[in-house]
Structures are given as structure tokens and as C-alpha cells.
Write a protein that holds these residues in place. Structure first.
Motif, PDB file in Angstrom:
ATOM      1  N   ASP A 267     -18.412   7.936 -23.357  1.00 23.54           N
ATOM      2  CA  ASP A 267     -18.992   8.735 -22.184  1.00 23.54           C
ATOM      3  C   ASP A 267     -17.980   9.050 -21.133  1.00 23.54           C
ATOM      4  O   ASP A 267     -16.676   8.698 -21.502  1.00 23.54           O
ATOM      5  CB  ASP A 267     -20.137   7.846 -21.305  1.00 23.54           C
ATOM      6  CG  ASP A 267     -21.120   8.619 -20.625  1.00 23.54           C
ATOM      7  OD1 ASP A 267     -22.249   7.735 -20.095  1.00 23.54           O
ATOM      8  OD2 ASP A 267     -20.963   9.716 -20.630  1.00 23.54           O
ATOM      9  N   VAL A 268     -18.382   9.958 -20.298  1.00 21.66           N
ATOM     10  CA  VAL A 268     -17.330  10.438 -19.314  1.00 21.66           C
ATOM     11  C   VAL A 268     -16.553   9.272 -18.516  1.00 21.66           C
ATOM     12  O   VAL A 268     -17.222   8.429 -18.197  1.00 21.66           O
ATOM     13  CB  VAL A 268     -18.296  11.503 -18.419  1.00 21.66           C
ATOM     14  CG1 VAL A 268     -16.906  11.735 -17.339  1.00 21.66           C
ATOM     15  CG2 VAL A 268     -18.467  12.760 -19.089  1.00 21.66           C
TER      16      VAL A 268
ATOM     17  N   LYS B  76     -14.766  15.424 -18.289  1.00 21.75           N
ATOM     18  CA  LYS B  76     -15.823  16.022 -18.665  1.00 21.75           C
ATOM     19  C   LYS B  76     -16.336  15.846 -19.965  1.00 21.75           C
ATOM     20  O   LYS B  76     -15.399  15.296 -20.857  1.00 21.75           O
ATOM     21  CB  LYS B  76     -15.521  17.447 -18.798  1.00 21.75           C
ATOM     22  CG  LYS B  76     -15.079  18.006 -17.120  1.00 21.75           C
ATOM     23  CD  LYS B  76     -15.058  19.950 -17.256  1.00 21.75           C
ATOM     24  CE  LYS B  76     -14.800  20.160 -15.779  1.00 21.75           C
ATOM     25  NZ  LYS B  76     -14.668  21.504 -15.582  1.00 21.75           N
ATOM     26  N   LYS B  77     -17.410  15.813 -20.277  1.00 23.57           N
ATOM     27  CA  LYS B  77     -18.011  15.407 -21.678  1.00 23.57           C
ATOM     28  C   LYS B  77     -17.540  16.124 -22.782  1.00 23.57           C
ATOM     29  O   LYS B  77     -17.099  15.444 -23.692  1.00 23.57           O
ATOM     30  CB  LYS B  77     -19.299  15.596 -21.778  1.00 23.57           C
ATOM     31  CG  LYS B  77     -20.307  14.963 -22.569  1.00 23.57           C
ATOM     32  CD  LYS B  77     -21.646  15.185 -22.431  1.00 23.57           C
ATOM     33  CE  LYS B  77     -22.487  14.304 -23.672  1.00 23.57           C
ATOM     34  NZ  LYS B  77     -24.099  14.416 -23.429  1.00 23.57           N
ATOM     35  N   GLU B  78     -17.468  17.283 -22.822  1.00 22.89           N
ATOM     36  CA  GLU B  78     -16.754  18.114 -23.737  1.00 22.89           C
ATOM     37  C   GLU B  78     -15.171  17.982 -24.058  1.00 22.89           C
ATOM     38  O   GLU B  78     -14.713  18.417 -24.918  1.00 22.89           O
ATOM     39  CB  GLU B  78     -17.035  19.540 -23.676  1.00 22.89           C
ATOM     40  CG  GLU B  78     -16.266  20.245 -22.416  1.00 22.89           C
ATOM     41  CD  GLU B  78     -16.814  20.059 -21.156  1.00 22.89           C
ATOM     42  OE1 GLU B  78     -17.986  19.230 -21.065  1.00 22.89           O
ATOM     43  OE2 GLU B  78     -16.715  21.110 -20.041  1.00 22.89           O
TER      44      GLU B  78
ATOM     45  N   GLU C 168     -21.717  12.462 -27.055  1.00 23.16           N
ATOM     46  CA  GLU C 168     -21.197  11.633 -26.527  1.00 23.16           C
ATOM     47  C   GLU C 168     -19.921  10.804 -26.782  1.00 23.16           C
ATOM     48  O   GLU C 168     -19.065  10.796 -26.003  1.00 23.16           O
ATOM     49  CB  GLU C 168     -22.131  10.362 -26.470  1.00 23.16           C
ATOM     50  CG  GLU C 168     -23.774  10.701 -25.902  1.00 23.16           C
ATOM     51  CD  GLU C 168     -24.908  11.445 -26.967  1.00 23.16           C
ATOM     52  OE1 GLU C 168     -25.801  11.878 -26.537  1.00 23.16           O
ATOM     53  OE2 GLU C 168     -24.199  11.694 -28.189  1.00 23.16           O
TER      54      GLU C 168
ATOM     55  N   ARG D  68     -10.753  11.423 -19.929  1.00 24.58           N
ATOM     56  CA  ARG D  68     -12.171  12.070 -20.248  1.00 24.58           C
ATOM     57  C   ARG D  68     -12.994  12.460 -18.815  1.00 24.58           C
ATOM     58  O   ARG D  68     -13.694  11.617 -18.517  1.00 24.58           O
ATOM     59  CB  ARG D  68     -12.957  11.323 -21.258  1.00 24.58           C
ATOM     60  CG  ARG D  68     -14.082  12.217 -21.801  1.00 24.58           C
ATOM     61  CD  ARG D  68     -15.002  11.810 -22.935  1.00 24.58           C
ATOM     62  NE  ARG D  68     -15.755  12.824 -23.494  1.00 24.58           N
ATOM     63  CZ  ARG D  68     -16.802  12.140 -24.266  1.00 24.58           C
ATOM     64  NH1 ARG D  68     -16.984  10.887 -24.641  1.00 24.58           N
ATOM     65  NH2 ARG D  68     -17.820  13.144 -24.503  1.00 24.58           N
TER      66      ARG D  68
ATOM     67  N   ASP E 268     -21.922  18.988 -27.150  1.00 21.40           N
ATOM     68  CA  ASP E 268     -22.525  17.838 -26.258  1.00 21.40           C
ATOM     69  C   ASP E 268     -22.670  16.603 -27.038  1.00 21.40           C
ATOM     70  O   ASP E 268     -23.425  15.788 -26.700  1.00 21.40           O
ATOM     71  CB  ASP E 268     -24.248  18.302 -25.906  1.00 21.40           C
ATOM     72  CG  ASP E 268     -24.443  17.834 -24.496  1.00 21.40           C
ATOM     73  OD1 ASP E 268     -25.784  17.461 -24.565  1.00 21.40           O
ATOM     74  OD2 ASP E 268     -23.539  17.521 -23.469  1.00 21.40           O
TER      75      ASP E 268
ATOM     76  N   SER F 148     -15.473  14.174 -32.960  1.00 20.32           N
ATOM     77  CA  SER F 148     -16.437  13.657 -31.954  1.00 20.32           C
ATOM     78  C   SER F 148     -17.732  13.555 -32.821  1.00 20.32           C
ATOM     79  O   SER F 148     -17.889  13.734 -34.082  1.00 20.32           O
ATOM     80  CB  SER F 148     -16.908  14.932 -31.099  1.00 20.32           C
ATOM     81  OG  SER F 148     -17.538  15.897 -31.778  1.00 20.32           O
TER      82      SER F 148
END
Lengths: 113, 111
Positions: free
Chosen positions: A51-52, A70-72, A30, A68, A28, A93
Motif C-alpha cells: 500500500d502507499v 503514490k500508489k502507482e 496494490e 512509495r 491500480d 506489481s
């Protein structure tokens, strides 16, 4: 344990091909980063996302784009691969904006013929 | 001139030796100093992190920062063959995501 995974360890592509490198993190975070690592040049930042759907250019963005959704997940795209993009590509990350440990994936060794 | 300079090595030492790895830098605004270890065909992993000046010790590893000389060091005591890797220094200013990496020093510890 934070895990950053990259879709391929080794990839061989031809000049002019469109190349997608995928990176997924499971904590999770950012922030996500794409670097390339070349002998004598160290790690150089290509793109960064905080961020997304948000992205910023790094030091060497020419010839690359990112996505990007999705966040992951953070994707690096080579629109038209060239031989000078042969390199080790590392995804990382981290948790917050300022200092925070960057966790790296295992890398993708890309060869463009 | 590069913002961060690091001797690429390779550095070969016998098992049990004390290893000294170093980086110099030119940007006096750097506040965060990191050492990453990278084994062959793997991604870098954080080894040590220091904020501003001073020393930090973790087991056999000691990180030193001398901001007046713009010089950082990583010492490895009682070096082991498993320490054989490339060591990367990285630096960052306050309030930024961006790390500046050294080119890495390749270390080989001989059994």
C-alpha cells in the motif's frame, strides 16, 4: 493490458553514488515489488509494498531502501552504490495480497563501476 | 539446499520437438505453481499457473504438478524458434505475497 514501466533500461553509476530506480504501473495494483536477477541466483526479492507508504523487507534488503508516495509509483534507492549491486533490477506489481499474477517491467541493467 | 531447484540448461532442441522443463522443491506448503517465460532483455511474463496438484493445458503448453514428489514440469509440444527464452518456475504458499523463483532454464529451439 497491464503496463509496468521502469525509468531506465541501462544505467552506469560510480561507487558511492546515490541511485534511484523508478517503477510505474498503470493498473491500480496494490502490491509492488523490487527484485534483482543474477545468473545462477534467479530472482531475489529486495522489497515489497502492499500500500502507499507501506513496505516490507524481502530476502536481500541490505544496501537498499524504497519509497512509495503514490500508489502507482515504487522507487528503489541505492544509498551508496557498490560494485556488488551491479545486476538486473526488475519491478513487478500485482492486484491482491495472496496469489495473483505478478506483472513485470522490462528491467534496468545497472552497472556500478 | 535451495528451496526451489531448476536445471539452468542451456537446452537446445530441434524445431518440432517436445520440450520438458522441470523444477523440484522442498517446501511442502507450496500451493501455487507458476511458469514464467523471459525473452532476452525483457521482464518475465506469466505463461502458466496451477493451483495444487494436477495438469493444466493451454495450447502447446502443459503444466504438471506432482506434490507427492515435490516436482513440477512444463511441457512444450511442437516447439518453435519463438519459444527460445529462459523459463522460470515460481512457487508460493497460501496467503502470502512472496514467490520463490527457480534460477531459470535457458531454452533454444533450432530452426
Amino acid at each position: 493490458d497491464v503496463k509496468v514501466t521502469q525509468s531506465s533500461r541501462y544505467l552506469v553509476k560510480r561507487t558511492g553514488e546515490k541511485v534511484f530506480l523508478e517503477c510505474v504501473q498503470d493498473m491500480d495494483h496494490e502490491n509492488m515489488f523490487w527484485y534483482r536477477q543474477d545468473p545462477g541466483l534467479g530472482l531475489r526479492l529486495i522489497y515489497f509494498s502492499y500500500d502507499v507508504k507501506m513496505k516490507e523487507k524481502g530476502d536481500i534488503p541490505e544496501g537498499y531502501s524504497v519509497s512509495r508516495e503514490k500508489k502507482e509509483r515504487f522507487s528503489l534507492i541505492l544509498e551508496s552504490a557498490s560494485t556488488n549491486q551491479t545486476s538486473m533490477y526488475l519491478c513487478a506489481s500485482s492486484l491482491t495480497y495472496s496469489y495473483n499474477e505478478q506483472f513485470f517491467g522490462p528491467g534496468t541493467r545497472l552497472t556500478v563501476l | 539446499q535451495k528451496e526451489v531447484e531448476q536445471d539452468p540448461g542451456p537446452l537446445s532442441v530441434p524445431e518440432g520437438a517436445i520440450v520438458s522443463l522441470n523444477c523440484t522443491y522442498s517446501n511442502s506448503a507450496f500451493q501455487y505453481f507458476m511458469w514464467y517465460r523471459q525473452y532476452s532483455r525483457k521482464g518475465p511474463e506469466l505463461l502458466m499457473y496451477t493451483y495444487s496438484s494436477g495438469n493444466k493445458e493451454d495450447g502447446r503448453f502443459t503444466a504438471q504438478v506432482d506434490k507427492s514428489s515435490k516436482y513440477i514440469s512444463l511441457f512444450i509440444r511442437d516447439s518453435q524458434p519463438s519459444d527460445s527464452a529462459t523459463y522460470l518456475c515460481a512457487m508460493s504458499t497460501s496467503g502470502t505475497y512472496k514467490y520463490i523463483f527457480g534460477t531459470g532454464t535457458r531454452l533454444k529451439v533450432l530452426a
